[in-house]
Design an enzyme around this catalytic site. Sequence first.
Site, mmCIF file in Angstrom:
data_model
loop_
_atom_site.group_PDB
_atom_site.id
_atom_site.type_symbol
_atom_site.label_atom_id
_atom_site.label_comp_id
_atom_site.label_asym_id
_atom_site.label_seq_id
_atom_site.Cartn_x
_atom_site.Cartn_y
_atom_site.Cartn_z
ATOM 1 C CE1 TYR A 181 -3.591 2.538 0.687
ATOM 2 C CE2 TYR A 181 -2.451 3.065 2.723
ATOM 3 C CZ TYR A 181 -3.427 3.352 1.792
ATOM 4 O OH TYR A 181 -4.218 4.446 1.957
ATOM 5 C CG ASN A 183 0.926 3.686 4.704
ATOM 6 O OD1 ASN A 183 1.002 2.529 4.330
ATOM 7 N ND2 ASN A 183 0.117 4.078 5.674
ATOM 8 C CE LYS A 184 1.223 -1.240 5.390
ATOM 9 N NZ LYS A 184 0.218 -0.178 5.481
ATOM 10 C CG ASN A 185 8.889 -0.787 5.103
ATOM 11 O OD1 ASN A 185 8.303 0.154 5.625
ATOM 12 N ND2 ASN A 185 9.513 -1.706 5.811
ATOM 13 C CB ILE A 186 8.690 -1.431 -1.612
ATOM 14 C CG1 ILE A 186 8.320 -2.844 -1.190
ATOM 15 C CG2 ILE A 186 10.168 -1.171 -1.497
ATOM 16 C CD1 ILE A 186 8.936 -3.909 -2.085
#
Length: 405
Positions: A181, A183-186
Amino acid sequence: MTWRVPLFDTRFGSAEEEAVLRPLRAAWLTMGEEVRALEEELAQLCGAAHAIALCNCTAALQLAAAALGLGPGCEVLCPSLTFVASASAPRQTGARIRFCDICGPDDLTLDPDALAQAITPATKAIVAVHYAGFPCQMEAIGALAAKHGLAVIEDCAHAVFSRYGGKMLGLHGHAGCFSFYSNKNITCGEGGAIITNDAALAERIRLMRSHGMSVPTLERHAGHAFSYDVTLAGFNFRLDELRAALLRAQLKRLPGFLDQRRQVFEWYSARLAGSPIHMPFLGSRFSECFSTTAVHILAVLLPEHTNRAAVMTHLKARGIQSSIHYPPLHLLSAYRDPAVRLERTEALAARELTLPLFPAMAESDVEYVTSGLLSAVAGQRRQERGQTPSERGLPPAAPTVRSAH
Ligand SMILES: Cc1ncc(COP(=O)(O)O)c(C=O)c1O
């Protein structure tokens, strides 16, 4: 609102721009070469026998629950301190959710003792959420699951990608679910995946991802088949080629992103050491695996009785975005059960504040955020000292016992 320091800050470069053009030029937009290559790359990166790309992590959790047969009559144990998808996904397959407490202020992950106490004959699975990217006690959870014959679904939405005990998080249980998603790390906007070493489970998940169809569209396009069978009731949880291509480009940048995230975490812990703000996840269990931990969000605990909304307003006035992870699920309307008391979750969730954390953050940004936070908390304490206990919403102090001398 334009933030001086946002909570997260996603940046793409020419590699991502080029990547999304590939499926457009190939004119094949779903479940094609990009998804196939992404699955291969994910499996290799994780050391997993199988990786299945999906449209998001909520779908991954639901698919894992469905493929593991968690339906009506089954109980699933889950933390309350998590995003609602950890619980709503198995609930969608018909399971009953039982919330369990977390360890404490130094470890906001599931408490294995609380899990052990919650197990009943109807318990069939545990959803282990690696909160903020930090690992649950997977040895203890695995032992408990083995003893009682339970399935373990790892919610790795925050743990993209973390190693623990020499193994990728997501491979400690039966199925590991990931989120890509925004806002995730990738990220690829919306995306997810399941990794597993269980071939039969992987096969079932692949079938269920696309309506239970025995032959995918691409195979028919390639002239390998004219028709198909449907062997079980499935879903459409497919990932499209544009997102898969974008994610493949992001995957190449992940090691650098993770190094930067860990650096930002260390800047925070140095700046907040000795202050009234408590940083969880600094104990030896976490420092031992820190160099392979994903560090997704920067969760801190405010001093007890701090007015969190006032702190967030103070930060906002300085252009600093903050958030809360999470309102405990057992206190939300859809999950409220007056019989459920989770003392540590309730006490710690009320003090939790999430501060900005993203790879491009500079040490000066961390200084700016922590100075703002410390001045907000100190200001509140000064104000409190000027108030009576009842103005602070506290019970009146017990009368002082004076010495006879
Ligand atoms: C712990 C956790 N689980 C599951 C999800 C759901 O992920 P998605 O948005 O990819 O469906 C999230 C999303 O933020 C999450 O934080």
